[in-house]
Design an enzyme around this catalytic site. Structure first.
Site, short mmCIF file in Angstrom:
data_model
loop_
_atom_site.label_atom_id
_atom_site.label_comp_id
_atom_site.label_asym_id
_atom_site.label_seq_id
_atom_site.Cartn_x
_atom_site.Cartn_y
_atom_site.Cartn_z
N ASP A 152 -8.59 -6.31 10.31
CA ASP A 152 -7.54 -7.25 10.72
C ASP A 152 -7.87 -7.86 12.08
O ASP A 152 -7.64 -9.05 12.32
CB ASP A 152 -6.20 -6.51 10.79
CG ASP A 152 -6.05 -5.56 9.62
OD1 ASP A 152 -5.46 -5.93 8.61
OD2 ASP A 152 -6.59 -4.43 9.73
N ARG A 155 -10.46 -10.50 11.66
CA ARG A 155 -9.84 -11.74 11.16
C ARG A 155 -9.16 -12.48 12.32
O ARG A 155 -9.26 -13.71 12.43
CB ARG A 155 -8.80 -11.40 10.08
CG ARG A 155 -9.42 -10.92 8.79
CD ARG A 155 -8.38 -10.46 7.78
NE ARG A 155 -9.01 -10.17 6.50
CZ ARG A 155 -8.60 -9.27 5.63
NH1 ARG A 155 -7.54 -8.52 5.90
NH2 ARG A 155 -9.23 -9.08 4.49
N HIS A 179 -2.49 -0.65 8.97
CA HIS A 179 -3.29 -1.65 8.25
C HIS A 179 -2.43 -2.03 7.04
O HIS A 179 -2.54 -1.44 5.97
CB HIS A 179 -4.63 -1.06 7.83
CG HIS A 179 -5.39 -1.95 6.87
ND1 HIS A 179 -5.79 -3.22 7.19
CD2 HIS A 179 -5.80 -1.75 5.59
CE1 HIS A 179 -6.41 -3.76 6.16
NE2 HIS A 179 -6.42 -2.88 5.17
P1 NAD Z 1 -12.96 -0.77 -6.86
O1 NAD Z 1 -12.01 -0.56 -7.99
O2 NAD Z 1 -13.97 -1.85 -6.98
O3 NAD Z 1 -13.75 0.58 -6.54
C1 NAD Z 1 -13.11 1.81 -6.42
C2 NAD Z 1 -14.02 2.84 -7.05
O4 NAD Z 1 -13.49 4.14 -6.79
C3 NAD Z 1 -14.15 2.71 -8.58
O5 NAD Z 1 -15.51 2.43 -8.91
C4 NAD Z 1 -13.71 4.06 -9.11
O6 NAD Z 1 -14.45 4.50 -10.23
C5 NAD Z 1 -13.94 4.95 -7.89
N1 NAD Z 1 -13.20 6.21 -7.93
C6 NAD Z 1 -11.94 6.45 -8.33
N2 NAD Z 1 -11.66 7.77 -8.21
C7 NAD Z 1 -12.76 8.37 -7.70
C8 NAD Z 1 -13.10 9.70 -7.35
N3 NAD Z 1 -12.21 10.70 -7.46
N4 NAD Z 1 -14.34 9.95 -6.87
C9 NAD Z 1 -15.24 8.96 -6.75
N5 NAD Z 1 -14.99 7.68 -7.06
C10 NAD Z 1 -13.77 7.39 -7.54
O7 NAD Z 1 -12.05 -0.99 -5.56
P2 NAD Z 1 -12.53 -1.66 -4.19
O8 NAD Z 1 -12.21 -3.10 -4.22
O9 NAD Z 1 -13.90 -1.18 -3.88
O10 NAD Z 1 -11.49 -0.99 -3.17
C11 NAD Z 1 -11.58 0.38 -2.85
C12 NAD Z 1 -10.46 0.79 -1.90
O11 NAD Z 1 -10.67 0.16 -0.63
C13 NAD Z 1 -9.06 0.32 -2.36
O12 NAD Z 1 -8.11 1.32 -2.11
C14 NAD Z 1 -8.81 -0.89 -1.52
O13 NAD Z 1 -7.43 -1.19 -1.37
C15 NAD Z 1 -9.46 -0.45 -0.21
N6 NAD Z 1 -9.75 -1.51 0.76
C16 NAD Z 1 -9.57 -1.20 2.05
C17 NAD Z 1 -9.79 -2.13 3.04
C18 NAD Z 1 -9.57 -1.76 4.48
O14 NAD Z 1 -9.54 -2.61 5.38
N7 NAD Z 1 -9.44 -0.48 4.77
C19 NAD Z 1 -10.23 -3.43 2.69
C20 NAD Z 1 -10.45 -3.70 1.35
C21 NAD Z 1 -10.20 -2.74 0.37
#
Ligand code: NAD
Length: 321
Positions: A152, A155, A179
């Site tokens: 954030d 950005r 966040h």
């Molecule tokens: P995504 O669906 O592309 O990837 C998530 C992955 O996690 C999937 O491949 C899934 O199979 C895997 N997964 C689920 N349970 C699991 C487990 N127990 N062990 C190992 N792997 C497991 O999602 P994404 O777009 O990569 O987003 C991932 C996370 O990051 C989300 O919660 C999203 O909201 C978050 N995110 C955070 C920020 C930030 O600023 N912190 C920014 C963007 C996204």
């Protein structure tokens, strides 16, 4: 002769959009010797690793492998990006119940391997999952942190640099707190070329209504993820870079000040809550929390963020320390 060389090993849990983009950016920076990707979907991890590894001739030297739980044991940093992402229009807080279960199972495995790694949580809602992971793991608090408001803040810096027409590297600015929807800009900490934003305004002289521009910039930062998710389903490039920044400062003991999510124990008058505040980050994770003299309105926003997070945590069921 015994070597003191220790490989800079980073394990990425969750090889989806965020995890794989982070791994790609990290490999290009040359900050790690080994990057291991893990995912509940083993085929996805295999596929991402092959695709990434085929770029090896073009990265600085690095090994990219599919990881397994034993890899936690000697990792220096573990980055957790596993879990559900926001659907269009969904808040980050709404992800809590499902992602808390995923995070606790991952943390249990990390602990079972006796890992001493710094754990960086990126999965959402990041502040609450950082808290859950910290309590579950029993780690020292500096060693388990969340990505907080680093994205954030980047950005915010980008939008200020665009507005003022200056290099983003000359813009120092932070979004703090959750966040999520209650995050806020710390205007009192905002400087361009070392000049406070209010003093810089007449130097910049690019608009005739700075108050209105400020509001536009803040709204844009807060709505960024919603817009990007509506356009393309997920955000991953900038968070990938933000994670490289956090992991890089840990691996290189750079002691950069970043608004990561960390447990507050009296700082800013807050107790027992993780949220984004400026921290000195280096080897071992958070080394110090920077208690900035916020303006009364900013302090109020921080307290509001904390109370929203603490209320959300009370709603979390089926989870134990
Ligand atoms: P995504 O669906 O592309 O990837 C998530 C992955 O996690 C999937 O491949 C899934 O199979 C895997 N997964 C689920 N349970 C699991 C487990 N127990 N062990 C190992 N792997 C497991 O999602 P994404 O777009 O990569 O987003 C991932 C996370 O990051 C989300 O919660 C999203 O909201 C978050 N995110 C955070 C920020 C930030 O600023 N912190 C920014 C963007 C996204």
């Amino acid at each position: 002769m015994e070597s003191n060389w220790k490989s800079r090993k980073v394990v990425v849990v969750g090889a989806g959009a965020v995890g794989s983009t982070f791994a790609y950016a990290l490999a290009q920076k040359g900050l790690a010797d080994e990057i291991d990707l893990m995912d509940a979907n083993r085929d996805l991890a295999e596929g991402q690793v092959l695709d990434l590894a085929h770029g090896l001739p073009f990265y600085p030297p690095v090994q990219i492998r599919v990881g397994q739980k034993q890899d936690y044991a000697d990792a220096q940093v573990i980055v957790i990006t596993a879990g559900a992402r926001q659907a269009p229009g969904e808040t980050r807080l709404a992800l809590l119940q499902k992602n808390a279960t995923i995070i606790t199972s991952i943390v249990d495995e990390i602990v079972s391997q006796g890992s001493q790694a710094v754990i960086v949580v990126a999965s959402n809602p990041v502040d609450l999952l950082t808290y859950v992971a910290l309590k579950r793991s029993g780690c020292p608090k500096g060693r388990l942190i969340g990505s907080g408001t680093v994205l954030d803040s980047s950005r915010f810096r980008y939008l200020l640099s665009q507005h003022c027409g200056v290099d983003v590297g000359n813009v120092h600015a932070y979004f703090l707190g959750e966040h999520g929807d209650s995050e806020f800009p710390a205007w009192s900490m905002t400087h361009i070329a070392g000049v406070s934003i209010d003093d810089y305004c007449p130097i910049c002289n690019k608009c005739n209504n700075w108050q209105r521009e400020r509001e536009r910039i803040v709204k844009t930062v807060k709505e960024s993820a919603y817009h990007i998710i509506n356009y393309k389903g997920a955000t991953y490039f900038a968070i990938g870079m933000a994670l490289v920044r956090i992991v890089g400062t840990i691996l290189q003991d750079q002691r950069s000040v970043l608004p990561v999510s960390t447990l507050l124990e009296g700082e800013y008058g807050l107790q027992d809550v993780c949220l984004g505040v400026p921290c000195v980050v280096g080897q071992g994770g958070v080394r110090e929390i920077v208690e900035a003299p916020l303006l009364p309105g900013e302090k109020e926003s921080l307290l509001k963020s904390a109370s929203i997070l603490q209320a959300a945590l009370k709603e979390l069921t089926g989870w134990s320390l």
